[in-house]
Motif scaffolding. Structure first.
Motif, mmCIF file in Angstrom:
data_model
loop_
_atom_site.group_PDB
_atom_site.id
_atom_site.type_symbol
_atom_site.label_atom_id
_atom_site.label_comp_id
_atom_site.label_asym_id
_atom_site.label_seq_id
_atom_site.Cartn_x
_atom_site.Cartn_y
_atom_site.Cartn_z
ATOM 1 N N ARG A 233 0.831 -1.209 0.000
ATOM 2 C CA ARG A 233 0.000 0.000 0.000
ATOM 3 C C ARG A 233 0.862 1.256 0.000
ATOM 4 N NH1 ARG A 233 -5.125 -1.072 3.963
ATOM 5 N NH2 ARG A 233 -5.748 -3.081 3.070
ATOM 6 N N LEU A 234 1.930 1.239 0.785
ATOM 7 C CA LEU A 234 2.854 2.373 0.807
ATOM 8 C C LEU A 234 3.479 2.576 -0.573
ATOM 9 C CD1 LEU A 234 4.467 4.576 2.270
ATOM 10 C CD2 LEU A 234 6.080 2.795 2.979
ATOM 11 N N GLU A 235 3.896 1.499 -1.196
ATOM 12 C CA GLU A 235 4.474 1.581 -2.533
ATOM 13 C C GLU A 235 3.477 2.182 -3.523
ATOM 14 O OE1 GLU A 235 6.697 -1.283 -5.797
ATOM 15 O OE2 GLU A 235 5.374 -2.200 -4.311
ATOM 16 N N ARG A 236 2.238 1.737 -3.469
ATOM 17 C CA ARG A 236 1.199 2.256 -4.363
ATOM 18 C C ARG A 236 0.994 3.755 -4.129
ATOM 19 N NH1 ARG A 236 -3.241 -1.494 -3.800
ATOM 20 N NH2 ARG A 236 -3.676 -0.491 -1.820
ATOM 21 N N PHE A 237 0.947 4.153 -2.862
ATOM 22 C CA PHE A 237 0.761 5.563 -2.536
ATOM 23 C C PHE A 237 1.936 6.405 -3.042
ATOM 24 C CE2 PHE A 237 1.459 9.192 0.261
ATOM 25 C CZ PHE A 237 0.249 9.850 0.113
ATOM 26 N N LEU A 238 3.160 5.935 -2.792
ATOM 27 C CA LEU A 238 4.337 6.688 -3.222
ATOM 28 C C LEU A 238 4.394 6.817 -4.737
ATOM 29 C CD1 LEU A 238 7.049 5.342 -0.762
ATOM 30 C CD2 LEU A 238 5.965 7.603 -0.756
ATOM 31 N N HIS A 239 4.002 5.780 -5.443
ATOM 32 C CA HIS A 239 3.974 5.836 -6.906
ATOM 33 C C HIS A 239 3.004 6.931 -7.367
ATOM 34 C CE1 HIS A 239 4.316 4.430 -11.011
ATOM 35 N NE2 HIS A 239 2.991 4.411 -11.083
ATOM 36 N N GLY A 240 1.819 6.961 -6.793
ATOM 37 C CA GLY A 240 0.835 7.982 -7.136
ATOM 38 C C GLY A 240 1.278 9.372 -6.726
ATOM 39 N N TYR A 241 1.883 9.482 -5.562
ATOM 40 C CA TYR A 241 2.360 10.782 -5.069
ATOM 41 C C TYR A 241 3.414 11.341 -6.009
ATOM 42 C CZ TYR A 241 3.814 14.360 -1.739
ATOM 43 O OH TYR A 241 4.088 15.560 -1.148
ATOM 44 N N ARG A 242 4.305 10.468 -6.424
ATOM 45 C CA ARG A 242 5.373 10.897 -7.333
ATOM 46 C C ARG A 242 4.785 11.387 -8.657
ATOM 47 N NH1 ARG A 242 10.667 7.296 -8.971
ATOM 48 N NH2 ARG A 242 11.695 8.933 -10.129
ATOM 49 N N LYS A 243 3.795 10.695 -9.183
ATOM 50 C CA LYS A 243 3.154 11.109 -10.436
ATOM 51 C C LYS A 243 2.470 12.458 -10.271
ATOM 52 C CE LYS A 243 2.068 7.037 -13.109
ATOM 53 N NZ LYS A 243 0.976 6.207 -13.611
#
Length: 83
Positions: free
Chosen positions: A69-79
């Motif tokens: 979940r953290l990985e998914r959030f960070l990916h979206g945040y970066r985008k």
């Protein structure tokens, strides 16, 4: 049985990749989006909004899910915040 120790991680997010201005807001976004709670670095008197603390006490399956979940959030945040 009473725990005898705890394990923590204090990762740093590269400010060039994750331009976090307010780490409390960042942590709240993570909690609201992915239902994962970590503690912002400034909560431990870290001067910059580029760290957070993770506790590694839950069972492995719970930690795996939280890290995904953290990985998914960070990916979206970066985008959302890339320049």
């Amino acid at each position: 049985m009473k725990p005898k120790a705890a394990l923590y991680q204090f990762p740093r997010l590269d400010p060039k990749v994750y331009p976090i201005q307010n780490d409390q807001h960042f942590i709240l976004e993570l909690l609201e989006a992915e239902k994962v709670l970590v503690v912002q670095g400034t909560g431990f008197n870290w001067p910059n909004p580029d760290h957070f603390r993770v506790v590694f006490l839950p069972h492995e399956e719970v930690l795996r899910e939280a890290m995904q979940r953290l990985e998914r959030f960070l990916h979206g945040y970066r985008k959302r915040h890339s320049t």
